[in-house]
Scaffold this active site. Structure first.
Site: not given
Ligand code: PDD
Length: 285
Positions: A33, A52, A100, A179
């Site tokens: 996604y 990405r 499945r 993160e």
């Molecule tokens: N999440 N790390 C993780 C695990 C994430 O799920 C996200 C983003 C990021 C930041 O990526 P970006 O700057 O491209 O949004 C880092 C989105 C916002 C979500 O799952 O809703």
């Protein structure tokens, strides 16, 4: 007004949208996604999100459901149909529906789902006061660079934070912060160096991260892309997270201990300003 969502070629009121129970996204979390933010009715950093998306699809031998131009046309159509001024567009591709089986099925059409969420991103009480995080073991799989829909570990981390009365979680592996539960994590050392984990399989390559690091470089901040420890984070002058939905969000406490003076720091606030200015410039409005 009922929300219009997109499912496999159709724009439908959300209550009429359907996906097969055999969809591999549902059975195996076999999907990827992207979340793109929307400001003034325009997509922010979308080329990065598209790039990405392709990296995630390629890593899973999954076909793209449409060209980037077609995907963006659907994103824009949903923004228009739902009159989104500020918020996000969610885009999900799954391998499709098949009986499945752990083995990837051949010749199955990928499923494409998109929807919008309106929400204020620029004015945020959290950005004013900063958020609190708690640290928790990173129990996710080892390909966190793939933006997979398998988000249960992140959801569990968020719930650990919620139950501890905190806003979010920072995940830790071998003593080093990977993160945030859905964001990239940063500290500013007392010497003024911005530190964030280097890219690799251990974290998602945030699109906001890329933009913020570019802005930090142009404002001559010292940057180190490397893992940082929990002890370093506790000693930091400032801390923040970035994501498409939070932009640059100050972190003012870690495991109940204040970061710096416990208020959003000047460098964090400046980077938020810079990011928002650059994002608004993209809208041309
Ligand atoms: N999440 N790390 C993780 C695990 C994430 O799920 C996200 C983003 C990021 C930041 O990526 P970006 O700057 O491209 O949004 C880092 C989105 C916002 C979500 O799952 O809703």
């Amino acid at each position: 007004m009922t929300r219009i969502v997109y499912v496999n070629g159709e724009y439908l009121p959300e209550e009429e949208a359907r996906i097969s129970v055999f969809d591999r996204g549902f059975l195996f979390a076999d999907g990827v996604y992207e979340v793109s933010s929307v400001l003034r009715g325009r997509l922010i950093d979308n080329p990065g999100h598209m790039a990405r998306l392709h990296r995630s699809l390629t890593a899973l031998d999954m076909a793209a459901p449409a060209t980037d131009t077609e995907l963006e046309a659907i994103q824009m159509s949903l923004i228009g149909r739902n009159q989104v001024d500020e918020g996000l567009v969610y885009l999900q591709v799954t391998r499709g529906a098949a009986d499945r089986d752990f083995v990837y099925p051949e010749g199955v059409k990928p499923s494409l789902v998109m929807f919008t969420q309106s929400k204020p991103l620029l004015q945020s009480a959290q950005a004013e006061r900063g958020i609190s995080v708690v640290t928790t073991e990173d129990i996710r799989w080892r390909r966190r660079d793939i933006k997979s829909v398998g988000l249960l570990a992140a959801s569990m981390a968020k719930m650990i934070a919620r139950r501890a009365g905190a806003d979010d979680a920072w995940m830790v592996e071998s003593g080093k912060v990977t993160e945030g539960s859905s964001s990239n994590a940063y500290i500013l050392t007392r010497e003024g160096t911005l530190v964030t984990r280097s890219l690799g399989h251990e974290i998602l390559a945030g699109i906001t991260r890329e933009a913020v690091l570019r802005l930090a470089r142009t404002s001559s901040l010292q940057i180190e892309e490397r893992p940082f420890s929990l002890a370093e984070a506790e000693e930091a002058a400032e801390a923040f997270i970035t994501s498409a939905t939070t932009f640059v969000m100050p972190v003012v406490s870690i495991d109940g201990k204040p970061v710096g003076d416990g208020r959003p720091g000047p460098v964090t606030r400046q980077l938020r300003e810079l990011y928002i200015t650059a994002a608004l410039e993209q809208t041309g409005r």
